[in-house]
Enzyme design. Structure first.
Site: not given
Ligand code: G3I
Length: 423
Positions: A191, A240, A276, A306, A308
């Site tokens: 990105e 990517n 997406h 990715e 969806d």
């Molecule tokens: O680890 C913390 C936790 O301590 C806290 O309590 C909780 C509360 O919100 O958040 C937790 O972190 C989260 C993390 O996922 C782990 O679950 C973040 O808030 C959350 O923003 C994060 O989201 C991830 C996201 O990337 C971040 O941008 C998604 O799971 C993940 O599926 C997503 O994947 C991305 C790809 O890497 C790149 N392309 C887009 C895709 C979708 O956003």
């Protein structure tokens, strides 16, 4: 620990098979007896019962793809991970007829792999790979350079070009060296481009501010290439991104990046089209194919990394589910149309209960192929249609509306586990 090879049972030779579209016929597919039974926690990430019938990865291999895969957020990165304890989820994930490839949704990102400067933690990534290999699944490793999910020491550090470049080289070298050929591919840079390109075509972030763009992108691929060559690996090196699936300025910028890297003798093996999409707003099959071909023209492979297709408003209805089915069909079908150079499709998780979408786009969701009660949506049969080129009517009992969620689980931290972990 170093991984030296891919699981022997993975059908690598399938990539050589032609991806021609089958003549349009209608096939009848039976609904599964049940994919949503619930019992005690599995807890181990193993214990799947392989399906007896043909599933998505089987169809993908028949279509000449290397795999059909999914992302998964295991092992949990915090105390909110419920997937491991959800028997229906784990049975699907572990079924190599369904999925021949996995991508870790979070565990290999920088904040988890180098929580303190120079101190690497590969425990979660090792676990992810070991579970995938137990089920003969390839792994796409994700990711090395991104603006997001950086450790605090890095995001808030006081950097010069030289010190940040050294940190970038250390992380890329450490990850590629550690995981070796267990990674079919690495998303080296994720990105880097803006959508609108009004001020800059490159994202305004730590990397572009301190090192400069495209300099940091070139450096990332150079460091990755050096690590691959030093360890004599087969790992593919990918760029990517999202919104690069239809002809537009951003996809043109990505094609140009491939060309510029090649002009500098810097290795790039593939472009990952995140895919997406939004129900009803998904690029057409022809547009997706055209854009893939714009990358393939440079001799690189492509993958849908990715996929969806989310509803922009909820609740969904039967008609929306049919549009979603068509959108999945056309997206997966475009990869089939592209032939061998499109190696496969990865869903960004497969089950609405664990989708990232509601956590990012409030009020949107239901983007996945299974619903929140782990039932197949019409989208499942859309994927089969895309992979086979055949018309696949929804069997009786296919989800036709939101219905009653038997085991509610919202996005991380917002719901109650469908499994039993949270009691
Ligand atoms: O680890 C913390 C936790 O301590 C806290 O309590 C909780 C509360 O919100 O958040 C937790 O972190 C989260 C993390 O996922 C782990 O679950 C973040 O808030 C959350 O923003 C994060 O989201 C991830 C996201 O990337 C971040 O941008 C998604 O799971 C993940 O599926 C997503 O994947 C991305 C790809 O890497 C790149 N392309 C887009 C895709 C979708 O956003």
């Amino acid at each position: 620990m170093r991984y030296s090879s891919l699981p022997a049972a993975v059908g690598l030779s399938s990539v050589l098979i032609s991806g021609a579209i089958a003549q349009i016929t209608t096939v009848t597919v039976s609904a599964p007896a049940s994919e949503c039974s619930q019992s005690s926690p599995t807890g181990t990430g193993t214990g799947a019962t392989p399906s007896a019938t043909k599933e998505l990865n089987d169809y993908a291999l028949e279509a000449g793809k290397l795999y059909f895969g999914t992302a998964s957020d295991i092992p949990p990165v915090d105390d909110q991970g419920a997937e491991l304890y959800d028997q229906a989820y784990m049975a699907l994930l572990n079924d190599s007829h369904m999925f021949g490839q996995r991508t870790p949704a979070n565990i290999q990102k920088w904040m988890f792999t180098e929580p303190s400067p120079g101190e690497f933690n590969f425990t979660g990534g090792d676990q992810f790979i070991s579970w995938a290999q137990e089920h003969n699944q390839l792994v796409r490793c994700h990711n090395l350079n991104w603006y997001n999910q950086l450790p605090d020491w890095l995001a808030n550090g006081n950097w010069t070009n030289a010190t940040l470049t050294a940190v970038l080289e250390r992380e890329i070298t450490a990850q590629i060296t550690h995981y070796g050929d267990a990674c079919y591919a690495w998303d080296v840079v994720n990105e880097a481009f803006t959508d609108d390109a009004t001020t800059s075509i490159y994202r305004d972030d730590l990397w572009s501010q301190v090192i400069g763009a495209p300099a940091y992108i070139y450096l990332s691929f150079q460091f990755a290439q050096a690590a691959v060559e030093a360890n004599n690996l087969n790992t593919k090196l990918y760029y990517n991104d999202y919104n690069i699936e239809s002809p537009n300025n951003k996809s043109a910028n990505v094609a140009n990046l491939v060309s510029e890297l090649q002009a500098r003798n810097i290795r790039i093996d593939g472009v990952g089209l995140q895919s997406h999409f939004v129900v009803g707003g998904t690029p057409s099959r022809a547009q997706q194919l055209q854009t893939m071909n714009s990358y393939i023209a440079y001799g690189v492979e492509v993958a849908q990394t990715e996929l969806d297709v989310r509803f922009s408003s909820l609740p969904y209805n039967a008609s929306g589910l049919q549009t979603q089915k068509e959108n999945y069909r056309d997206s997966v079908g475009a990869c089939v149309d592209a032939g061998d150079a499109c190696v496969g499709t990865t869903l960004w998780d497969f089950d609405d209960a664990y989708s990232w979408v509601p956590g990012t786009f409030e009020g949107e969701g239901a983007a996945d192929v299974w619903d929140e009660s782990a039932r197949r949506k019409p989208a499942y049969y859309g994927v089969v249609e895309g992979l086979t080129g055949e018309v696949v009517p929804d069997p009786p009992g296919t989800v036709s509306g939101p219905g009653t969620v038997t085991r509610k689980r919202g996005w991380k931290g917002r719901g109650v586990g469908r499994g039993v972990r949270r009691g």
